[in-house]
Design a protein around this motif. Sequence first.
Motif, mmCIF file in Angstrom:
data_model
loop_
_atom_site.group_PDB
_atom_site.id
_atom_site.type_symbol
_atom_site.label_atom_id
_atom_site.label_comp_id
_atom_site.label_asym_id
_atom_site.label_seq_id
_atom_site.Cartn_x
_atom_site.Cartn_y
_atom_site.Cartn_z
ATOM 1 N N MET A 79 0.855 -1.189 0.000
ATOM 2 C CA MET A 79 0.000 0.000 0.000
ATOM 3 C C MET A 79 0.894 1.243 0.000
ATOM 4 S SD MET A 79 -3.030 -1.209 -0.091
ATOM 5 C CE MET A 79 -3.992 0.234 0.308
ATOM 6 N N SER A 80 0.908 1.983 -1.062
ATOM 7 C CA SER A 80 1.714 3.201 -1.146
ATOM 8 C C SER A 80 0.940 4.383 -0.561
ATOM 9 C CB SER A 80 2.082 3.496 -2.604
ATOM 10 O OG SER A 80 0.921 3.687 -3.369
ATOM 11 N N GLU A 81 1.672 5.247 0.087
ATOM 12 C CA GLU A 81 1.066 6.432 0.707
ATOM 13 C C GLU A 81 0.629 7.412 -0.377
ATOM 14 O OE1 GLU A 81 2.387 10.108 3.658
ATOM 15 O OE2 GLU A 81 3.782 8.488 3.127
ATOM 16 N N SER A 82 -0.587 7.930 -0.241
ATOM 17 C CA SER A 82 -1.070 8.907 -1.217
ATOM 18 C C SER A 82 -0.269 10.197 -1.063
ATOM 19 C CB SER A 82 -2.560 9.191 -0.996
ATOM 20 O OG SER A 82 -2.770 9.783 0.270
ATOM 21 N N THR A 83 0.135 10.770 -2.165
ATOM 22 C CA THR A 83 0.969 11.963 -2.143
ATOM 23 C C THR A 83 0.571 12.879 -3.282
ATOM 24 O OG1 THR A 83 3.249 12.773 -2.184
ATOM 25 C CG2 THR A 83 2.739 10.885 -3.590
ATOM 26 N N SER A 84 1.036 14.112 -3.201
ATOM 27 C CA SER A 84 0.787 15.097 -4.247
ATOM 28 C C SER A 84 2.063 15.315 -5.050
ATOM 29 C CB SER A 84 0.312 16.414 -3.635
ATOM 30 O OG SER A 84 1.311 16.955 -2.784
ATOM 31 N N PHE A 85 1.916 16.042 -6.151
ATOM 32 C CA PHE A 85 3.080 16.317 -7.001
ATOM 33 C C PHE A 85 4.125 17.132 -6.247
ATOM 34 C CE2 PHE A 85 5.176 19.335 -9.862
ATOM 35 C CZ PHE A 85 5.838 18.459 -10.700
ATOM 36 N N PHE A 86 3.681 18.140 -5.492
ATOM 37 C CA PHE A 86 4.620 18.987 -4.760
ATOM 38 C C PHE A 86 5.310 18.207 -3.640
ATOM 39 C CE2 PHE A 86 5.588 22.009 -1.333
ATOM 40 C CZ PHE A 86 6.398 22.897 -2.017
ATOM 41 N N ARG A 87 4.539 17.398 -2.914
ATOM 42 C CA ARG A 87 5.129 16.637 -1.812
ATOM 43 C C ARG A 87 6.128 15.607 -2.337
ATOM 44 N NH1 ARG A 87 0.876 13.790 1.981
ATOM 45 N NH2 ARG A 87 0.229 16.004 2.113
ATOM 46 N N ASP A 88 5.797 14.971 -3.453
ATOM 47 C CA ASP A 88 6.706 14.002 -4.040
ATOM 48 C C ASP A 88 7.985 14.682 -4.524
ATOM 49 O OD1 ASP A 88 7.326 11.315 -5.019
ATOM 50 O OD2 ASP A 88 7.093 12.195 -7.013
ATOM 51 N N GLY A 89 7.847 15.876 -5.111
ATOM 52 C CA GLY A 89 9.026 16.608 -5.547
ATOM 53 C C GLY A 89 9.897 17.045 -4.385
ATOM 54 N N MET A 90 9.299 17.503 -3.288
ATOM 55 C CA MET A 90 10.078 17.904 -2.112
ATOM 56 C C MET A 90 10.784 16.714 -1.484
ATOM 57 S SD MET A 90 9.933 21.125 -1.899
ATOM 58 C CE MET A 90 10.741 21.255 -0.301
ATOM 59 N N ARG A 91 10.150 15.552 -1.530
ATOM 60 C CA ARG A 91 10.792 14.354 -1.004
ATOM 61 C C ARG A 91 12.041 14.012 -1.823
ATOM 62 N NH1 ARG A 91 6.809 9.550 -0.930
ATOM 63 N NH2 ARG A 91 5.763 11.030 0.468
ATOM 64 N N PRO A 109 -0.986 24.309 -13.770
ATOM 65 C CA PRO A 109 -0.530 23.305 -12.794
ATOM 66 C C PRO A 109 0.335 22.208 -13.407
ATOM 67 C CG PRO A 109 -2.825 23.823 -12.404
ATOM 68 C CD PRO A 109 -2.452 24.502 -13.686
ATOM 69 N N ASN A 110 0.183 21.947 -14.702
ATOM 70 C CA ASN A 110 0.963 20.902 -15.341
ATOM 71 C C ASN A 110 2.329 21.382 -15.829
ATOM 72 O OD1 ASN A 110 -0.786 18.298 -15.709
ATOM 73 N ND2 ASN A 110 -2.169 20.005 -16.103
ATOM 74 N N ILE A 135 8.791 26.826 -11.446
ATOM 75 C CA ILE A 135 9.553 26.869 -10.187
ATOM 76 C C ILE A 135 11.048 26.859 -10.463
ATOM 77 C CG2 ILE A 135 10.074 25.588 -8.083
ATOM 78 C CD1 ILE A 135 7.186 24.648 -8.042
ATOM 79 N N ILE A 136 11.469 25.996 -11.362
ATOM 80 C CA ILE A 136 12.890 25.881 -11.675
ATOM 81 C C ILE A 136 13.418 27.177 -12.280
ATOM 82 C CG2 ILE A 136 14.569 24.640 -13.082
ATOM 83 C CD1 ILE A 136 12.578 22.228 -12.891
ATOM 84 N N ASP A 193 19.254 23.509 -9.694
ATOM 85 C CA ASP A 193 19.530 22.198 -10.283
ATOM 86 C C ASP A 193 18.805 21.094 -9.528
ATOM 87 O OD1 ASP A 193 21.137 23.375 -12.161
ATOM 88 O OD2 ASP A 193 23.002 23.031 -11.058
ATOM 89 N N GLY A 194 18.769 21.213 -8.187
ATOM 90 C CA GLY A 194 18.047 20.219 -7.403
ATOM 91 C C GLY A 194 16.552 20.233 -7.665
ATOM 92 N N LEU A 195 15.982 21.435 -7.821
ATOM 93 C CA LEU A 195 14.557 21.537 -8.160
ATOM 94 C C LEU A 195 14.268 20.950 -9.535
ATOM 95 C CD1 LEU A 195 13.809 25.140 -6.861
ATOM 96 C CD2 LEU A 195 12.933 23.019 -5.906
ATOM 97 N N ARG A 196 15.179 21.158 -10.472
ATOM 98 C CA ARG A 196 14.993 20.595 -11.807
ATOM 99 C C ARG A 196 14.989 19.065 -11.750
ATOM 100 N NH1 ARG A 196 19.981 21.456 -15.327
ATOM 101 N NH2 ARG A 196 20.651 19.890 -13.822
ATOM 102 N N ASP A 197 15.936 18.492 -10.999
ATOM 103 C CA ASP A 197 15.993 17.028 -10.892
ATOM 104 C C ASP A 197 14.792 16.460 -10.149
ATOM 105 O OD1 ASP A 197 18.407 17.220 -12.174
ATOM 106 O OD2 ASP A 197 19.604 17.135 -10.341
ATOM 107 N N ALA A 198 14.248 17.232 -9.189
ATOM 108 C CA ALA A 198 13.159 16.709 -8.356
ATOM 109 C C ALA A 198 11.795 16.867 -9.007
ATOM 110 C CB ALA A 198 13.169 17.409 -6.993
ATOM 111 N N PHE A 199 11.590 17.970 -9.737
ATOM 112 C CA PHE A 199 10.244 18.268 -10.232
ATOM 113 C C PHE A 199 10.060 17.987 -11.726
ATOM 114 C CE2 PHE A 199 10.268 20.726 -6.338
ATOM 115 C CZ PHE A 199 8.977 20.527 -5.860
ATOM 116 N N ASP A 200 11.135 17.729 -12.451
ATOM 117 C CA ASP A 200 10.993 17.446 -13.876
ATOM 118 C C ASP A 200 10.744 15.956 -14.069
ATOM 119 O OD1 ASP A 200 10.977 17.359 -16.579
ATOM 120 O OD2 ASP A 200 12.835 18.486 -16.868
ATOM 121 N N PRO A 201 9.567 15.546 -14.501
ATOM 122 C CA PRO A 201 9.272 14.114 -14.645
ATOM 123 C C PRO A 201 10.187 13.426 -15.653
ATOM 124 C CG PRO A 201 7.261 15.434 -14.765
ATOM 125 C CD PRO A 201 8.411 16.378 -14.854
ATOM 126 N N LYS A 202 10.705 14.139 -16.653
ATOM 127 C CA LYS A 202 11.528 13.513 -17.668
ATOM 128 C C LYS A 202 12.883 13.069 -17.107
ATOM 129 C CE LYS A 202 9.472 16.244 -21.389
ATOM 130 N NZ LYS A 202 9.721 17.226 -22.474
#
Length: 362
Positions: free
Chosen positions: A42-54, A275-276, A282-283, A350-359
């Motif tokens: 069971m994976s914890e439900s998360t949001s895009f922002f929370r997953d990126g901050m993690r 939002p997409n 942000i980056i 650079d860290g924000l780019r690596d964390a929030f860019d899905p590609k």
Amino acid sequence: MGISTEPYSPDKTPKKHPLSLQLDVSKFEKATDEEKKQADVMSESTSFFRDGMRRLMKNPLAVFSIIVLIAIIATILIAPRVVPYSYSEIITVNGRRDKSATNLAPFTYSKMEQQYMAQGGKVFPHIMGTDELGRDYFIRVIYGTRISLTVGVFAALIVLIIGILYGSISGYFGGKVDLIMMRIVDVIYSLPDLLMIILLSVVLNEIIKPTGNGLLARLGTNMISLFIVFGLLYWVGMARLVRGQILTIKQNDYVLAARVSGAKSSHIIRKHILPNCISVIIISAALQIPSAIFTESFLSFIGLGVKAPMPSLGSLASAARSGITTYTYKLIFPSIMIALITLAFNLLGDGLRDAFDPKLRR
């Protein structure tokens, strides 16, 4: 072929014909209760922002840059309340100007201060020494850092607001609207920044003449023109980036469904498109701050920054050139602060780019 009337028994394993293509059921066994529990993930439900901050918190360089920025911000907020000197105050002892307190090395005292301390008085140390006029250098570097961070954040906000609005309208409507708006961007992008700042400084010096001791009077018209130039010129990069993202996103089915349902264009842009592409926004905003800080420091270095005696990191470095061989520390301290701020923001970007860019996610 006859049909077997023998009742089925789960414990009885049917035999497999040697030439049959059916699976050998004897190789399959029932899962135990322990194996069933391992399959229940069971994976914890998360949001895009929370997953990126993690993901961002797992990047050691990004975490280090955040710690450095927090330390710098805390210092510039707390230090003026602790250090009893002002950025424009010439050091005095018992109400008399201390002429021997010029060009002091870090953590040294002038002759008058030493005599005052010998009589039982207390003098706050000069952490970074003093300048050629006898002003505490540490508090001047602190106020210079305040100016640079203020310019960087203010410029990033201007770029963010204007660039998102302009790029969203151009990319969403497309066609002739996009063609005309992008040609305007090309014209603005070709304007020389330094020349525009010089011209605006001359014009604003004639139009705006702030008096008194307010913020505008202390910053000077050069700084006002710098803010205006950021608002007029530096948003074009963000507008192009947002436009490119929206041209791709608006082709998705959920945007078409929103149009069919009768949603307004402003609602579609605000709720479905922006939002997409928030990760790119942000980056880009994070990387815009060090660029603006470096630009402000460069302009202050050549004399187009804040009005004296208000310090800036660039103006402090410029003033330190005359005594670079004798008082090297005057150039080292503002240079280190500029390097720390720009490096921290670049690593954070650079860290924000690596964390929030899905590609870029593995």
